[in-house]
Design a protein around this motif. Structure first.
Motif, PDB file in Angstrom:
ATOM      1  N   SER A 187       0.845  -1.190   0.000  1.00 15.60           N
ATOM      2  CA  SER A 187       0.000   0.000   0.000  1.00 15.60           C
ATOM      3  C   SER A 187       0.884   1.244   0.000  1.00 15.60           C
ATOM      4  N   LEU A 188       0.332   2.320  -0.530  1.00 16.49           N
ATOM      5  CA  LEU A 188       1.029   3.602  -0.520  1.00 16.49           C
ATOM      6  C   LEU A 188       0.006   4.690  -0.221  1.00 16.49           C
ATOM      7  N   THR A 189       0.262   5.446   0.833  1.00 16.24           N
ATOM      8  CA  THR A 189      -0.591   6.570   1.186  1.00 16.24           C
ATOM      9  C   THR A 189       0.227   7.853   1.127  1.00 16.24           C
ATOM     10  N   VAL A 190      -0.462   8.964   0.880  1.00 18.39           N
ATOM     11  CA  VAL A 190       0.172  10.279   0.975  1.00 18.39           C
ATOM     12  C   VAL A 190      -0.609  11.101   1.988  1.00 18.39           C
ATOM     13  N   HIS A 191       0.122  11.986   2.676  1.00 13.63           N
ATOM     14  CA  HIS A 191      -0.444  12.866   3.687  1.00 13.63           C
ATOM     15  C   HIS A 191       0.183  14.240   3.480  1.00 13.63           C
ATOM     16  N   TYR A 192      -0.598  15.273   3.723  1.00  5.78           N
ATOM     17  CA  TYR A 192      -0.031  16.619   3.657  1.00  5.78           C
ATOM     18  C   TYR A 192      -0.950  17.599   4.378  1.00  5.78           C
ATOM     19  N   LEU A 193      -0.398  18.761   4.679  1.00  6.14           N
ATOM     20  CA  LEU A 193      -1.157  19.865   5.248  1.00  6.14           C
ATOM     21  C   LEU A 193      -1.378  20.908   4.165  1.00  6.14           C
ATOM     22  N   THR A 194      -2.592  21.416   4.084  1.00  2.00           N
ATOM     23  CA  THR A 194      -2.870  22.488   3.137  1.00  2.00           C
ATOM     24  C   THR A 194      -2.373  23.807   3.737  1.00  2.00           C
ATOM     25  N   MET A 242      -5.448  18.764   7.408  1.00  2.00           N
ATOM     26  CA  MET A 242      -4.758  17.508   7.096  1.00  2.00           C
ATOM     27  C   MET A 242      -5.513  16.785   5.982  1.00  2.00           C
ATOM     28  N   LYS A 243      -4.773  16.391   4.962  1.00  4.90           N
ATOM     29  CA  LYS A 243      -5.321  15.588   3.867  1.00  4.90           C
ATOM     30  C   LYS A 243      -4.528  14.293   3.823  1.00  4.90           C
ATOM     31  N   ARG A 244      -5.227  13.192   3.593  1.00  7.11           N
ATOM     32  CA  ARG A 244      -4.551  11.906   3.465  1.00  7.11           C
ATOM     33  C   ARG A 244      -5.351  11.028   2.502  1.00  7.11           C
ATOM     34  N   TYR A 245      -4.606  10.317   1.675  1.00  5.15           N
ATOM     35  CA  TYR A 245      -5.236   9.473   0.681  1.00  5.15           C
ATOM     36  C   TYR A 245      -4.479   8.155   0.562  1.00  5.15           C
ATOM     37  N   LEU A 246      -5.220   7.072   0.610  1.00  2.00           N
ATOM     38  CA  LEU A 246      -4.651   5.782   0.253  1.00  2.00           C
ATOM     39  C   LEU A 246      -4.676   5.758  -1.267  1.00  2.00           C
ATOM     40  N   LEU A 247      -3.502   5.809  -1.877  1.00  2.00           N
ATOM     41  CA  LEU A 247      -3.442   5.882  -3.334  1.00  2.00           C
ATOM     42  C   LEU A 247      -3.746   4.543  -3.981  1.00  2.00           C
ATOM     43  N   ASP A 248      -3.175   3.485  -3.441  1.00  2.00           N
ATOM     44  CA  ASP A 248      -3.436   2.173  -4.036  1.00  2.00           C
ATOM     45  C   ASP A 248      -2.918   1.088  -3.105  1.00  2.00           C
ATOM     46  N   VAL A 269       2.425   3.637  -8.819  1.00  2.75           N
ATOM     47  CA  VAL A 269       1.352   4.323  -8.093  1.00  2.75           C
ATOM     48  C   VAL A 269       1.538   5.835  -8.171  1.00  2.75           C
ATOM     49  N   MET A 270       2.759   6.304  -7.961  1.00  2.00           N
ATOM     50  CA  MET A 270       3.014   7.748  -8.023  1.00  2.00           C
ATOM     51  C   MET A 270       2.703   8.282  -9.428  1.00  2.00           C
ATOM     52  N   GLU A 271       3.047   7.522 -10.441  1.00  2.00           N
ATOM     53  CA  GLU A 271       2.762   7.925 -11.824  1.00  2.00           C
ATOM     54  C   GLU A 271       1.255   7.955 -12.078  1.00  2.00           C
ATOM     55  N   MET A 272       0.544   6.981 -11.531  1.00  2.22           N
ATOM     56  CA  MET A 272      -0.903   6.914 -11.690  1.00  2.22           C
ATOM     57  C   MET A 272      -1.572   8.181 -11.144  1.00  2.22           C
ATOM     58  N   PHE A 273      -0.970   8.784 -10.121  1.00  4.79           N
ATOM     59  CA  PHE A 273      -1.532   9.992  -9.514  1.00  4.79           C
ATOM     60  C   PHE A 273      -0.753  11.257  -9.884  1.00  4.79           C
ATOM     61  N   ASP A 274       0.111  11.147 -10.881  1.00  3.38           N
ATOM     62  CA  ASP A 274       0.879  12.296 -11.380  1.00  3.38           C
ATOM     63  C   ASP A 274       1.664  13.006 -10.288  1.00  3.38           C
ATOM     64  N   VAL A 275       2.244  12.243  -9.385  1.00  2.00           N
ATOM     65  CA  VAL A 275       3.089  12.809  -8.331  1.00  2.00           C
ATOM     66  C   VAL A 275       4.533  12.620  -8.779  1.00  2.00           C
ATOM     67  N   ASP A 276       5.215  13.734  -9.007  1.00  2.00           N
ATOM     68  CA  ASP A 276       6.604  13.693  -9.460  1.00  2.00           C
ATOM     69  C   ASP A 276       7.508  13.926  -8.257  1.00  2.00           C
ATOM     70  N   GLY A 277       8.083  12.852  -7.757  1.00  2.00           N
ATOM     71  CA  GLY A 277       8.936  12.919  -6.574  1.00  2.00           C
ATOM     72  C   GLY A 277      10.185  13.758  -6.763  1.00  2.00           C
ATOM     73  N   SER A 278      10.556  14.045  -8.001  1.00  2.00           N
ATOM     74  CA  SER A 278      11.747  14.869  -8.221  1.00  2.00           C
ATOM     75  C   SER A 278      11.426  16.360  -8.095  1.00  2.00           C
ATOM     76  N   LYS A 279      10.134  16.716  -8.071  1.00  2.00           N
ATOM     77  CA  LYS A 279       9.743  18.120  -8.026  1.00  2.00           C
ATOM     78  C   LYS A 279       9.142  18.536  -6.689  1.00  2.00           C
ATOM     79  N   ILE A 280       8.979  17.599  -5.796  1.00  2.00           N
ATOM     80  CA  ILE A 280       8.365  17.918  -4.508  1.00  2.00           C
ATOM     81  C   ILE A 280       9.118  17.180  -3.407  1.00  2.00           C
ATOM     82  N   LYS A 281       9.237  17.807  -2.272  1.00  2.00           N
ATOM     83  CA  LYS A 281       9.918  17.191  -1.130  1.00  2.00           C
ATOM     84  C   LYS A 281       9.034  16.067  -0.595  1.00  2.00           C
ATOM     85  N   LEU A 282       9.634  14.926  -0.320  1.00  2.00           N
ATOM     86  CA  LEU A 282       8.912  13.767   0.195  1.00  2.00           C
ATOM     87  C   LEU A 282       9.431  13.404   1.579  1.00  2.00           C
TER      88      LEU A 282
END
Length: 184
Positions: free
Chosen positions: A81-88, A93-99, A119-132
Motif C-alpha cells: 500500500s502507498l498513502t500520501v499525507h499533507y497539510l494544506t 490535514m489531507k490523506r489518501y490511500l493511493l493504491d 502508483v506515483m505515476e498513476m496519480f501524477d506525483v513527481d517525486g523529483s519536483k516535490i519534497k517527500l
C-alpha cells in the motif's frame, strides 16, 4: 455499499437484498454482479482517482508525507500500500490511500520501487519536483528502497511499529512478563 462496507459483489444476488430493493423501488432492475466488477466499481474508482489527483495538485503544499507497507491477506496473498499525507495552506490535514496493488513478486528493493513508481505515476506525483517525507515500518527492504528515492528526507521509523517490536521482544525475553500483562 459494496465499496464502503467491503461487501462481495454477489450481495446483489442475495434474496434478502433483492426483497429490500424491491420494497424500496419495485421498478428498479438491479445490475448483475459482473456489471459491478466489470464496469460500475472500476468507473467509481476512476472518478475517485481523478478527484484525488486534482485535489493533490490543486492544494498548495510544499511536501508530501508517504507511508507504505507490505502485508499478506489471510489467504497469504501479498499486497503493498502507498498513502500520501499533507497539510494544506490553511493547515487542514489531507490523506489518501493511493493504491493497494497485489504484490506477488519478491519483496526486493527494485520491485518495491517499481510498485511505488507505478502508483506515483498513476496519480501524477513527481517525486523529483516535490519534497517527500516518509514514515514506515523498520523492514530493511522498505528502508533500502527509501534511500534510493532522490528527493526524500530520511525515513522516520513508525513509533507504533517500533514500540510493538520492543514489547514483543520484552515478552519473549523476560520470564514471567506476559503473566503480568494482559496480552491477547
Amino acid at each position: 455499499m459494496i465499496t464502503l462496507h467491503l461487501r462481495h459483489f454477489s450481495i446483489v444476488e442475495d434474496r434478502g437484498f433483492r426483497l429490500l430493493i424491491d420494497k424500496l423501488e419495485p421498478h428498479y432492475d438491479i445490475p448483475h454482479r459482473t456489471s459491478f466488477s466489470a464496469s460500475i466499481i472500476p468507473d467509481l474508482f476512476a472518478k475517485q482517482q481523478t478527484r484525488v489527483k486534482q485535489t493533490i495538485h490543486n492544494d498548495s503544499h510544499p511536501a508530501l508525507g508517504m507511508a507504505s507497507d507490505i502485508w499478506s491477506s489471510r489467504a497469504n496473498d501479498s499486497f503493498i500500500s502507498l498513502t500520501v499525507h499533507y497539510l494544506t495552506e490553511d493547515f487542514k490535514m489531507k490523506r489518501y490511500l493511493l493504491d493497494t496493488p497485489y504484490f506477488p513478486e519478491a519483496h526486493t528493493v527494485e520491485n518495491i520501487l517499481t510498485k511505488w513508481d507505478e502508483v506515483m505515476e498513476m496519480f501524477d506525483v513527481d517525486g523529483s519536483k516535490i519534497k517527500l517525507f516518509s514514515v514506515n515500518d523498520n523492514a530493511r527492504n522498505i528502508q533500502a528502497a527509501l534511500k534510493r528515492i532522490q528527493n526524500i528526507v530520511p525515513a522516520i521509523p513508525c513509533f507504533g511499529h517500533t514500540l510493538q517490536l520492543g514489547i514483543n521482544d520484552a515478552v519473549k525475553n523476560v520470564p514471567g512478563l506476559s503473566n503480568n500483562l494482559q496480552i491477547e
